[in-house]
Design an enzyme around this catalytic site. Structure first.
Site, short mmCIF file in Angstrom:
data_model
loop_
_atom_site.label_atom_id
_atom_site.label_comp_id
_atom_site.label_asym_id
_atom_site.label_seq_id
_atom_site.Cartn_x
_atom_site.Cartn_y
_atom_site.Cartn_z
N LYS A 8 62.84 -1.97 61.32
CA LYS A 8 62.50 -3.48 60.80
C LYS A 8 63.59 -4.57 61.40
CE LYS A 8 59.28 -2.06 57.80
NZ LYS A 8 59.14 -0.67 57.27
N TRP A 68 57.09 0.74 47.50
CA TRP A 68 58.05 1.75 47.98
C TRP A 68 58.74 2.43 47.21
CZ3 TRP A 68 56.49 3.46 52.33
CH2 TRP A 68 55.71 2.87 53.19
N ASP A 91 67.34 1.39 48.60
CA ASP A 91 66.57 1.49 49.62
C ASP A 91 66.44 -0.01 50.40
OD1 ASP A 91 64.66 1.34 51.59
OD2 ASP A 91 62.85 2.00 50.44
N1 PLP Z 1 61.03 1.75 52.16
C1 PLP Z 1 60.75 0.69 52.65
C2 PLP Z 1 61.36 -0.47 51.74
C3 PLP Z 1 59.74 0.50 53.68
O1 PLP Z 1 59.32 -0.65 53.93
C4 PLP Z 1 59.53 1.53 54.49
C5 PLP Z 1 58.23 1.39 55.55
O2 PLP Z 1 57.70 0.40 55.87
C6 PLP Z 1 59.73 2.82 53.77
C7 PLP Z 1 60.57 2.76 52.93
C8 PLP Z 1 59.30 4.12 54.54
O3 PLP Z 1 59.71 4.37 55.74
P1 PLP Z 1 59.27 5.43 56.91
O4 PLP Z 1 57.75 4.88 57.39
O5 PLP Z 1 60.24 5.20 57.88
O6 PLP Z 1 59.35 6.45 56.28
#
Ligand code: PLP
Length: 364
Positions: A194, A101, A170
């Protein structure tokens, strides 16, 4: 102990049951939140209560804005550089890349400025490079990291000390699973799906002095200053997702808040890590012990690099016992146990017992 199975009022399902109860008639007004105008007094109350709950649960200082945006965590991979990379002339940002990520976030930021990955490139994501080896760029507009790498199971158990630099994190997959000193950050974001609700809404907590510095090409719906100035109602927000978040935040508050979530997450994750570490290598988790995630536990079965036939059997049997979504992310394979706030200690005990049973049956 709010988490014993005898305290049914605190069971996770009560959130869904309340949503079901109020689906056709919210609070006696005769319509559903699904039908409500986002400009109505009733919806304003929902947004304000949700924000106040977040402020209370995380002790958010007054000089921070709380925004409810669309576009998910991925939308924030763009919004963060679009709003913040221009804070300093050089249009440069420091990224700590510890998993899939943060790697995606860094790649997206490259569209808007220079990205400096502060450590040597990792060939696998199983550790956090030692802080003393990071080379932070003094003219970077911000330092970015992902607090919990959902795919690889790498979690920061410390807040990096970046001195004067604006710290961005994040927290999509460990938000509200423990207390956080918000004052250490310029910005925190987290998708709700989550730990605090359902898909559709992303929380952004941003320090006020960072607003108003967006690049001119920043789409207006991603402009923090515009959204902050309109109480997240510049355009139609994800009303129902915000309402579900309100119910989950009430649930967290009634269950002892972030300290209790932390305590619970430690108990749950220890149960699984203990089975792994006492399995004589039958189960193996590749992540360094000091950064193992409390939320996502990736592990292999049978041998270090995984015995795929045995892993399939592990998943099939688990599924027959009602344990689903245990398959590891396609990029890493194996198994991944995700232990978000809604997973109870009892659920986790069932998984740990199953792992011990499977070990007994299949160890060489
Ligand atoms: N950041 C993290 C740590 C994630 O686990 C995720 C998705 O699982 C995201 C960003 C991306 O999120 P989204 O699917 O809401 O765009």
């Amino acid at each position: 102990d709010h988490y014993s199975s005898s305290t049914k009022p605190y069971c996770w399902n009560c959130v869904l049951l309340q949503a079901q109860n109020e689906l056709l008639d919210y609070s006696g007004i005769g319509i559903s939140v699904l039908e409500m105008s986002h400009r109505s007094a009733d919806f304003s109350k929902i947004v304000n209560t949700t924000e106040n709950l977040l402020r209370e649960l995380l002790n958010i200082p007054e000089n921070y804005k709380v925004l409810f945006l669309q576009g998910g965590g991925t939308g924030q991979f763009s919004a963060v550089p679009l709003n913040l990379i221009g804070l300093k002339e050089d249009r440069c940002a420091d990224y700590v890349v510890t998993g899939a990520w943060s790697a995606k976030a860094a790649k997206e930021a490259e569209k808007y400025g220079k990205v400096n990955v502060v450590h040597a490139k990792l060939d696998k994501y199983t550790n956090i490079p030692d802080k003393s080896s990071w080379s932070l760029n003094p003219s970077a507009s911000y330092v970015y990291y992902c607090c919990n790498e959902t795919v690889h199971g790498v979690e920061f158990n410390f807040i990096p000390d970046t001195k004067e630099a604006v710290l961005v994190s994040d927290m999509s997959s460990n938000f509200l699973s423990r207390p956080v000193d918000v004052s250490k950050f310029g910005l925190i974001f987290a998708g709700a799906q989550k730990n605090i609700g359902c898909a559709g809404v992303t929380v952004v907590i941003v320090r006020e002095d960072l607003l108003g510095k967006a690049l001119k090409e920043c789409p207006i719906v991603l402009d923090y200053q515009v959204q902050a100035g309109n109480n997240s109602l510049y355009n139609t927000p994800p009303c129902f997702s915000i309402y579900i978040m309100k119910l989950v935040l009430e649930w967290i508050k009634n269950n002892g808040g972030t300290e209790a979530m932390e305590n619970l997450s430690q108990k749950k994750s220890s149960l699984i890590y203990d089975v792994i570490s006492s399995s004589n290598g039958f189960y193996s988790c590749p992540v360094d012990v000091d950064c193992r995630s409390r939320m996502n536990i990736p592990f292999r079965v049978g041998k270090r690099e995984g015995d795929e036939a045995l892993e399939k059997l592990f998943l099939d049997k688990a599924s027959k016992l009602g344990m689903i979504s245990l398959k590891g992310h396609r990029s890493v394979g194996g198994i991944r146990a995700s232990l978000y706030n809604a997973v109870t200690l009892e659920d986790t005990e069932v998984l740990a017992a199953y792992m011990k049973e499977f070990l007994k049956e299949h160890q060489p």
